[in-house]
Design an enzyme around this catalytic site. Structure first.
Site, short mmCIF file in Angstrom:
data_model
loop_
_atom_site.label_atom_id
_atom_site.label_comp_id
_atom_site.label_asym_id
_atom_site.label_seq_id
_atom_site.Cartn_x
_atom_site.Cartn_y
_atom_site.Cartn_z
N SER A 129 0.87 -1.19 -0.15
CA SER A 129 -0.03 0.11 -0.14
C SER A 129 0.89 1.18 -0.07
O SER A 129 2.07 1.30 0.68
CB SER A 129 -0.69 -0.06 1.22
OG SER A 129 -1.54 1.21 1.52
N TYR A 153 -1.26 -0.80 10.56
CA TYR A 153 -1.63 -1.45 9.23
C TYR A 153 -0.56 -0.92 8.37
O TYR A 153 -0.22 -2.05 7.78
CB TYR A 153 -3.05 -0.75 8.83
CG TYR A 153 -3.32 -1.08 7.37
CD1 TYR A 153 -3.19 -2.59 7.08
CD2 TYR A 153 -3.07 -0.13 6.41
CE1 TYR A 153 -3.39 -2.51 5.49
CE2 TYR A 153 -3.11 -0.40 4.94
CZ TYR A 153 -3.38 -1.64 4.44
OH TYR A 153 -3.58 -1.71 3.31
N LYS A 157 2.32 -3.71 6.79
CA LYS A 157 2.53 -3.99 5.22
C LYS A 157 3.99 -3.81 5.02
O LYS A 157 4.78 -4.67 4.09
CB LYS A 157 1.79 -2.85 4.32
CG LYS A 157 0.09 -3.09 4.32
CD LYS A 157 -0.07 -4.45 3.42
CE LYS A 157 -1.49 -4.96 3.37
NZ LYS A 157 -1.56 -5.77 2.70
P1 NAD Z 1 -11.01 -6.64 0.95
O1 NAD Z 1 -11.31 -6.59 2.72
O2 NAD Z 1 -12.11 -6.46 0.17
O3 NAD Z 1 -10.42 -8.07 0.75
C1 NAD Z 1 -9.64 -8.87 1.41
C2 NAD Z 1 -10.06 -10.34 1.44
O4 NAD Z 1 -8.97 -11.12 2.39
C3 NAD Z 1 -11.27 -10.70 1.97
O5 NAD Z 1 -12.27 -11.52 1.24
C4 NAD Z 1 -11.20 -11.25 3.40
O6 NAD Z 1 -12.07 -12.43 3.83
C5 NAD Z 1 -9.71 -11.98 2.92
N1 NAD Z 1 -9.10 -12.11 4.33
C6 NAD Z 1 -8.85 -11.58 5.32
N2 NAD Z 1 -8.12 -12.14 6.30
C7 NAD Z 1 -8.02 -13.40 5.87
C8 NAD Z 1 -7.31 -14.33 6.47
N3 NAD Z 1 -6.51 -14.40 7.44
N4 NAD Z 1 -7.09 -15.67 5.65
C9 NAD Z 1 -7.73 -15.51 4.53
N5 NAD Z 1 -8.42 -14.68 3.95
C10 NAD Z 1 -8.52 -13.51 4.56
O7 NAD Z 1 -9.63 -5.95 0.92
P2 NAD Z 1 -9.29 -5.09 -0.60
O8 NAD Z 1 -9.78 -3.79 -0.75
O9 NAD Z 1 -9.68 -6.32 -1.60
O10 NAD Z 1 -7.71 -5.24 -0.41
C11 NAD Z 1 -7.03 -6.26 -0.61
C12 NAD Z 1 -5.47 -6.11 -0.27
O11 NAD Z 1 -5.14 -4.99 -0.97
C13 NAD Z 1 -5.26 -6.05 1.19
O12 NAD Z 1 -4.09 -6.69 1.46
C14 NAD Z 1 -5.33 -4.73 1.36
O13 NAD Z 1 -4.28 -4.44 2.47
C15 NAD Z 1 -4.41 -4.08 0.14
N6 NAD Z 1 -4.70 -2.81 -0.17
C16 NAD Z 1 -5.98 -2.21 -0.40
C17 NAD Z 1 -6.49 -0.90 -0.92
C18 NAD Z 1 -7.62 -0.45 -1.01
O14 NAD Z 1 -7.90 0.81 -0.92
N7 NAD Z 1 -8.53 -1.23 -1.17
C19 NAD Z 1 -5.12 -0.23 -0.88
C20 NAD Z 1 -3.64 -0.47 -0.62
C21 NAD Z 1 -3.83 -1.94 -0.43
C1 WQD Z 2 -9.55 9.79 0.69
C2 WQD Z 2 -9.75 11.15 0.89
C3 WQD Z 2 -10.28 11.80 3.24
C4 WQD Z 2 -13.97 9.96 3.41
C5 WQD Z 2 -6.98 4.80 2.68
C6 WQD Z 2 -6.00 4.05 3.70
C7 WQD Z 2 -4.93 3.67 2.79
C8 WQD Z 2 -5.21 2.80 1.53
C9 WQD Z 2 -6.32 3.41 0.74
C10 WQD Z 2 -5.11 0.51 2.18
C11 WQD Z 2 -9.18 11.96 2.32
C12 WQD Z 2 -11.46 12.36 2.37
C13 WQD Z 2 -12.86 10.32 3.02
C14 WQD Z 2 -15.22 10.55 3.66
C15 WQD Z 2 -13.52 12.58 3.20
N1 WQD Z 2 -5.69 1.85 1.95
N2 WQD Z 2 -12.87 11.71 2.90
N3 WQD Z 2 -14.85 12.31 3.43
O1 WQD Z 2 -7.13 7.77 3.46
O2 WQD Z 2 -6.39 8.37 1.19
O3 WQD Z 2 -6.44 5.98 1.95
O4 WQD Z 2 -7.35 3.78 1.63
O5 WQD Z 2 -4.03 0.40 2.15
O6 WQD Z 2 -4.23 2.77 3.63
O7 WQD Z 2 -5.77 4.80 4.54
O8 WQD Z 2 -8.47 6.93 1.23
O9 WQD Z 2 -10.95 7.14 0.67
O10 WQD Z 2 -10.29 7.04 3.07
O11 WQD Z 2 -9.94 9.14 1.87
O12 WQD Z 2 -13.50 13.78 2.88
O13 WQD Z 2 -16.15 10.58 4.26
O14 WQD Z 2 -11.10 11.47 1.11
O15 WQD Z 2 -9.92 12.93 4.16
O16 WQD Z 2 -8.52 13.12 2.10
P1 WQD Z 2 -7.03 7.31 2.23
P2 WQD Z 2 -10.06 7.38 1.66
#
Ligand code: NAD
Ligand code: WQD
Length: 345
Positions: A129, A153, A157
């Site tokens: 991330s 978190y 990562k």
């Molecule tokens: P999500 O929560 O929709 O999906 C995660 C999946 O992992 C789920 O289906 C959950 O059931 C499964 N899971 C969780 N813990 C588990 C375990 N112990 N064993 C097996 N399965 C498990 O999340 P997402 O948005 O699809 O994110 C996927 C990955 O990408 C995550 O690792 C997250 O940290 C990373 N990521 C997401 C974002 C984002 O904004 N969505 C941004 C950066 C990184």
């Molecule tokens: C985006 C912008 C908020 C909600 C998060 C995680 C990051 C990564 C991606 C996993 C910010 C603003 C939000 C609302 C708002 N996930 N906002 N009103 O914080 O950039 O990243 O998701 O790895 O780790 O922190 O994404 O979508 O929460 O926010 O004004 O109700 O929108 O303040 O500026 P963020 P976000």
């Protein structure tokens, strides 16, 4: 290729499953379903003309922390590659329960890495991330910037990246791609798959779409006093289908090289273009014709003013770049929200 996708029932995983199936690969999903269900996989199968439980797509319900639940199945299935999405992803939640975040995101990654090494898996992709860069990262930020995560978190990562670097050093024939995602948004263009957060959405765009559909009265904009062009925060939003396609591009690029040649790579996955919160809200209103009532409130603790990826490296190395723009993101998000007001339930 035969691709094991952990977390494949989640938001990013389920979309990536569709692009893998569409590209002709076979997929085994490993997911505990702790934050998802089988429904996204049934739908992913449907949009690709496959069947869940059939030859090309199957599910092993298991916890990535507990190899006894999946080791034999994975060894028998003989995957060529693994995409490791499974994990917990809320920075706020991680402050309240850091142990769970380290156990799943670090411990789970270490356990999975051992099983994949034993299974002779050639390529491993990991979901990292942008949050690993922390608060003071340059804009745009490239992959050589120092890591300075601020939440458990983010630290989990960064540690998981280290776990995989050590695993790669011990078994260099397995190539590893660490992919640092910026802000994935949007949905599958069919309207059948999308993001389905449990409870009140913490992220911007799922909340925006639920205000537009009348589930919430208004959006709170967290801060309009940032040093940005309109005062609201800037993020690098990327369409989830672009992110999914990046995984297929990286997998195929790594698999096309002799064992170990690609080494360990780290790439940002974004568009390389910053968009403000107000611009996202306005784009959503313009494209969908729906109103998104909003008011400015104080900043959310921990939020940074601006985050944007330098995406030159993956473009140069792999030849992948995002193709979809903000209009595509909000159009597809709304198609999903309008057709599935209660998500997958
Ligand atoms: P999500 O929560 O929709 O999906 C995660 C999946 O992992 C789920 O289906 C959950 O059931 C499964 N899971 C969780 N813990 C588990 C375990 N112990 N064993 C097996 N399965 C498990 O999340 P997402 O948005 O699809 O994110 C996927 C990955 O990408 C995550 O690792 C997250 O940290 C990373 N990521 C997401 C974002 C984002 O904004 N969505 C941004 C950066 C990184
Ligand atoms: C985006 C912008 C908020 C909600 C998060 C995680 C990051 C990564 C991606 C996993 C910010 C603003 C939000 C609302 C708002 N996930 N906002 N009103 O914080 O950039 O990243 O998701 O790895 O780790 O922190 O994404 O979508 O929460 O926010 O004004 O109700 O929108 O303040 O500026 P963020 P976000």
């Amino acid at each position: 290729m035969r691709v094991l996708v952990t977390g494949g029932a989640g938001y990013l995983g389920s979309h990536t499953v569709t692009t893998l199936l569409d590209a002709g690969h076979s997929v085994l999903v490993l997911d505990s379903l702790v934050s998802s269900s089988e429904e996204p996989l049934r739908r992913a199968a449907r949009v690709c003309g496959a069947e869940l439980g059939g030859d090309r797509l199957d599910l092993v319900r298991a916890d990535v922390r507990r190899p006894a639940e999946y080791r034999e199945r994975v060894l028998a299935w003989r995957p060529d590659a693994v995409v490791h999405f499974a994990g917990l992803k809320s920075p706020t939640e991680s402050l309240a329960d850091p142990g769970e975040y380290y156990a799943v995101n670090v411990g789970g990654t270490a356990e999975l890495a051992r099983v994949t090494a034993d299974a002779g898996v050639r390529v491993l992709l990991f979901s990292s991330s942008a949050t690993v860069y922390g608060d003071d990262a340059p804009v745009p930020v490239d992959e050589d910037a120092p890591l300075a995560p601020v939440s458990p978190y983010g630290r989990s990562k960064a540690m998981a990246e280290q776990v995989l670097a050590d695993a790669h050093a011990a078994a260099p024939a397995q190539t590893v791609a660490v992919l640092r995602y910026f802000n994935p948004v949007g949905a599958h263009p069919s309207g059948l798959l999308g993001e389905d957060p449990l409870g009140t959405p913490a992220n911007l765009m799922p909340f925006v779409s639920r205000v537009a559909s009348g589930q919430y009265e208004q959006l709170q904009v967290f801060g309009a006093d940032f040093p940005t062009r309109d005062g609201s925060a800037v993020r690098d939003f990327i369409h989830v289908m672009d992110l999914a396609e990046a995984h297929v591009a990286v997998l195929e690029w790594m698999a096309a090289r002799p064992a170990g040649e690609a080494g360990l790579r780290v790439w940002n996955i974004g568009r390389g273009e910053g968009v403000t919160v107000f611009e996202m809200v306005r784009a959503f209103e313009q494209v969908t014709g729906r109103r998104v009532p909003h008011r400015v409130v104080g900043r959310r603790p921990g939020d940074i003013a601006e985050s944007c990826a330098d995406v030159a490296a993956i473009g140069r190395d792999v030849g992948w770049r995002a193709r979809r723009d903000v209009t595509d993101m909000v159009r597809d998000l709304w198609a999903w929200q309008a057709a599935n007001p209660a998500g997958y339930r």
